[in-house]
Enzyme design. Structure first.
Site, mmCIF file in Angstrom:
data_model
loop_
_atom_site.group_PDB
_atom_site.id
_atom_site.type_symbol
_atom_site.label_atom_id
_atom_site.label_comp_id
_atom_site.label_asym_id
_atom_site.label_seq_id
_atom_site.Cartn_x
_atom_site.Cartn_y
_atom_site.Cartn_z
ATOM 1 N N ASN A 7 -18.510 -12.002 -1.953
ATOM 2 C CA ASN A 7 -18.129 -11.398 -0.647
ATOM 3 C C ASN A 7 -19.427 -11.020 -0.021
ATOM 4 O OD1 ASN A 7 -17.075 -9.730 1.231
ATOM 5 N ND2 ASN A 7 -15.854 -8.529 -0.163
ATOM 6 N N LYS A 14 -21.036 -8.508 -2.985
ATOM 7 C CA LYS A 14 -20.142 -8.117 -4.059
ATOM 8 C C LYS A 14 -20.052 -9.307 -4.729
ATOM 9 C CE LYS A 14 -17.729 -4.381 -2.105
ATOM 10 N NZ LYS A 14 -16.623 -4.143 -1.195
ATOM 11 N N ARG A 91 -15.390 -15.087 0.241
ATOM 12 C CA ARG A 91 -14.368 -14.331 1.115
ATOM 13 C C ARG A 91 -14.770 -14.400 2.607
ATOM 14 N NH1 ARG A 91 -14.126 -7.859 2.659
ATOM 15 N NH2 ARG A 91 -12.136 -8.334 3.871
ATOM 16 N N HIS A 180 -6.784 -8.187 5.999
ATOM 17 C CA HIS A 180 -6.575 -7.927 4.605
ATOM 18 C C HIS A 180 -5.422 -9.053 4.238
ATOM 19 C CE1 HIS A 180 -6.896 -3.496 5.406
ATOM 20 N NE2 HIS A 180 -8.008 -3.774 4.885
ATOM 21 N N HIS A 208 -1.218 -1.690 2.867
ATOM 22 C CA HIS A 208 -2.627 -1.610 2.351
ATOM 23 C C HIS A 208 -3.501 -0.502 2.834
ATOM 24 C CE1 HIS A 208 -6.517 -3.543 0.999
ATOM 25 N NE2 HIS A 208 -6.933 -2.994 1.696
ATOM 26 N N GLY A 210 -6.365 1.949 2.489
ATOM 27 C CA GLY A 210 -7.729 2.236 1.942
ATOM 28 C C GLY A 210 -8.482 2.732 3.088
ATOM 29 N N ARG A 241 -11.472 4.625 11.977
ATOM 30 C CA ARG A 241 -10.820 3.878 12.985
ATOM 31 C C ARG A 241 -9.638 4.576 13.752
ATOM 32 N NH1 ARG A 241 -10.824 -1.906 9.742
ATOM 33 N NH2 ARG A 241 -12.393 -0.928 8.425
ATOM 34 N N ASN A 335 -3.590 5.160 -5.504
ATOM 35 C CA ASN A 335 -3.760 6.448 -6.536
ATOM 36 C C ASN A 335 -3.381 7.668 -5.968
ATOM 37 O OD1 ASN A 335 -5.788 5.111 -8.143
ATOM 38 N ND2 ASN A 335 -6.859 4.636 -6.438
ATOM 39 N N GLU A 384 -8.288 -8.877 -4.570
ATOM 40 C CA GLU A 384 -8.568 -9.675 -3.537
ATOM 41 C C GLU A 384 -9.334 -10.843 -4.393
ATOM 42 O OE1 GLU A 384 -9.271 -6.598 -1.064
ATOM 43 O OE2 GLU A 384 -8.970 -7.651 0.596
HETATM 44 P P1 ADP Z 1 -12.091 0.014 1.323
HETATM 45 O O1 ADP Z 1 -11.895 -1.005 0.377
HETATM 46 O O2 ADP Z 1 -11.444 -0.193 2.524
HETATM 47 O O3 ADP Z 1 -13.465 0.603 1.415
HETATM 48 P P2 ADP Z 1 -10.515 1.501 -0.717
HETATM 49 O O4 ADP Z 1 -9.098 0.543 -0.888
HETATM 50 O O5 ADP Z 1 -11.374 1.448 -1.787
HETATM 51 O O6 ADP Z 1 -11.218 1.260 0.592
HETATM 52 O O7 ADP Z 1 -9.859 2.890 -0.500
HETATM 53 C C1 ADP Z 1 -10.642 4.021 -0.303
HETATM 54 C C2 ADP Z 1 -9.932 5.185 0.099
HETATM 55 O O8 ADP Z 1 -9.007 5.600 -0.731
HETATM 56 C C3 ADP Z 1 -10.762 6.456 0.187
HETATM 57 O O9 ADP Z 1 -10.672 7.121 1.681
HETATM 58 C C4 ADP Z 1 -10.429 7.131 -0.869
HETATM 59 O O10 ADP Z 1 -10.435 8.688 -0.872
HETATM 60 C C5 ADP Z 1 -8.953 6.952 -1.116
HETATM 61 N N1 ADP Z 1 -8.532 7.262 -2.373
HETATM 62 C C6 ADP Z 1 -8.804 6.933 -3.583
HETATM 63 N N2 ADP Z 1 -8.342 7.838 -4.514
HETATM 64 C C7 ADP Z 1 -7.482 8.531 -3.928
HETATM 65 C C8 ADP Z 1 -6.657 9.764 -4.440
HETATM 66 N N3 ADP Z 1 -6.521 9.762 -5.822
HETATM 67 N N4 ADP Z 1 -6.028 10.449 -3.627
HETATM 68 C C9 ADP Z 1 -6.170 10.164 -2.279
HETATM 69 N N5 ADP Z 1 -7.053 9.340 -1.791
HETATM 70 C C10 ADP Z 1 -7.770 8.395 -2.662
#
Ligand code: ADP
Length: 397
Positions: A7, A14, A91, A180, A208, A210, A241, A335, A384
């Site tokens: 990626n 990565k 990717r 995504h 999704h 994140g 965003r 999470n 992914e």
């Molecule tokens: P990306 O791949 O888009 O960079 P991720 O899927 O790794 O993002 O998600 C990152 C986000 O998930 C961060 O904002 C992080 O704070 C949040 N996150 C991870 N663990 C937790 C948790 N236990 N509680 C709340 N948010 C979480």
């Protein structure tokens, strides 16, 4: 059968090496600061040991050379020889309307991806650099491209056409593409397995959530709508965003804040979302921490974020004429039990009911809905890279 997944970003990349006999992760890593002073490769072995090496990497080819060296390192590598790697899965962010599935890369594919560069000027060029570098470094090994946009190519026209003058679609290909896709596809297939049902019989809403976040409406295994659009800026409020705003705000800001279009673009992509509202951070954990301590804007940012996810869930149920399963995935979705509970709160009228005890789970495939919920709610960690490796494998055979 070992497959290397790559990626490539503009200054980082990565990688993962997967053994597809048992889908085992044999090695993974990250290269940072490619072409910048202080480039560094962090290689992680199967047992989780981390090897950090600072070494000058002027370009992606040098970076990928370091990756190959790390993978074959006598002591900490994963394979004895590069001959063991049967293919490379890349990717790639944007395939425009050209590809609706992954493809084996040849010169024609590269030319088609070049044509998509205006649609993803930040992402496709480094993806292409990675592909070209691997073709040079390992000319005998096939390369496969797996696209973020491909899964959403099944959307009906009324889902992807914007209500703009139609000529802009014809002239500039301005339409909803969605992103995504590899993640939405992976978690929807996985959810069907977890539920012991046929994907063809399910109406799924995949969330999704994140740093970047999007929802997809998946009917019978096909994406029929998604929240990201022409670019990954549309839809939900995200880490930085804005997602959907009144488009008239763009012109208003240009006039009243004397911003250029690029500066507004920067505000919407990098200074908005939960960062913009909270003023605390783009990281949800920081914002939740601040909200717990009584920071009202942090709480407001979370409320804005959750409300929008809820609205999309209801909208997508309407679009599909029902919903059988809602999936939560990615950093926050996997999470944060609290966010999941807050998002579905109020959707009981649709038969959506979460079980507080089952929902107290992080990062593993779990059904978290109550026994009497009409709709299954699932936590499915996304993967992914595994999906890319699976596609790569199936294109080889
Ligand atoms: P990306 O791949 O888009 O960079 P991720 O899927 O790794 O993002 O998600 C990152 C986000 O998930 C961060 O904002 C992080 O704070 C949040 N996150 C991870 N663990 C937790 C948790 N236990 N509680 C709340 N948010 C979480």
């Amino acid at each position: 059968m070992k497959i290397l997944v790559i990626n490539c970003g503009s200054s980082s990349l990565k990688y993962q090496l997967l053994n597809m006999e048992d889908e085992n992760l044999m090695a993974s890593g990250l290269v940072e600061r490619i072409g910048i002073a202080g480039s560094v490769i962090t290689h992680k072995t199967e047992s989780g040991e981390k090897i950090v090496k600072e070494v000058e990497m002027k370009d992606h080819k040098e970076a990928l050379n370091q990756v190959l060296a790390a993978i074959t390192d006598e002591k900490t590598g994963a394979v004895k020889s590069l001959d063991e790697i049967k293919a490379i899965g890349h990717r790639v962010v944007h395939a425009g309307e050209k590809y609706s599935a992954s493809v084996l890369i040849d010169d024609d594919v590269i030319a088609a991806l070049e044509e998509c560069v205006p649609l993803a000027p930040l992402h496709n060029p480094p993806n292409l650099i990675g592909i070209r570098a691997m073709r040079e470094l390992l000319p005998a090994i096939p390369n496969v491209a797996v696209f973020d946009t491909a899964f959403h190519q099944t959307m009906p026209k009324e889902a992807f056409i914007y209500p703009l003058p139609y000529e802009y679609y014809e002239k500039h290909k301005i339409r909803r593409y969605g992103f995504h896709g590899t993640s939405h596809r992976y978690v929807s297939e996985r959810a069907a397995k977890v539920l012991g049902k046929d994907l063809k019989d399910l109406k799924i809403i995949s969330c999704h959530l994140g740093n970047g976040a999007s929802l997809a409406a998946i009917d019978g295994g096909k994406s029929v709508d998604t929240s990201m659009g022409f670019t990954p800026l549309e839809g939900l409020a995200m880490g930085t965003r804005s997602g959907i705003i009144d488009p008239a705000i763009v012109g208003f800001l240009m006039e009243n804040e004397s911003l250029s279009s690029q500066e507004v673009d920067n505000v919407l992509n990098k200074k908005s979302g939960v960062l913009g509202v909270s003023g605390v951070s783009s990281d949800f954990r920081d914002i939740e921490g601040a909200a717990k301590e009584g920071n009202e804007r942090a709480q407001l940012a979370l409320d804005v974020f959750r409300r929008r996810v809820k609205k999309y869930i209801a909208a997508y149920a309407a679009v599909m004429g029902g919903v059988d399963a809602i999936i939560f995935t990615a950093g926050l979705g996997e999470n944060s039990p609290h966010d999941r509970a807050e998002i579905v709160k109020g959707l009981e009228f649709m038969g959506v009911k979460i079980d507080a005890e089952k929902n107290n789970v992080r990062g593993k495939d779990t059904v978290v809905s109550a026994d009497d919920s009409k709709v299954d709610i699932l936590v499915i960690p996304t993967n992914e890279e595994l999906m890319i490796a699976k596609d790569t494998l199936s294109l080889l055979s």
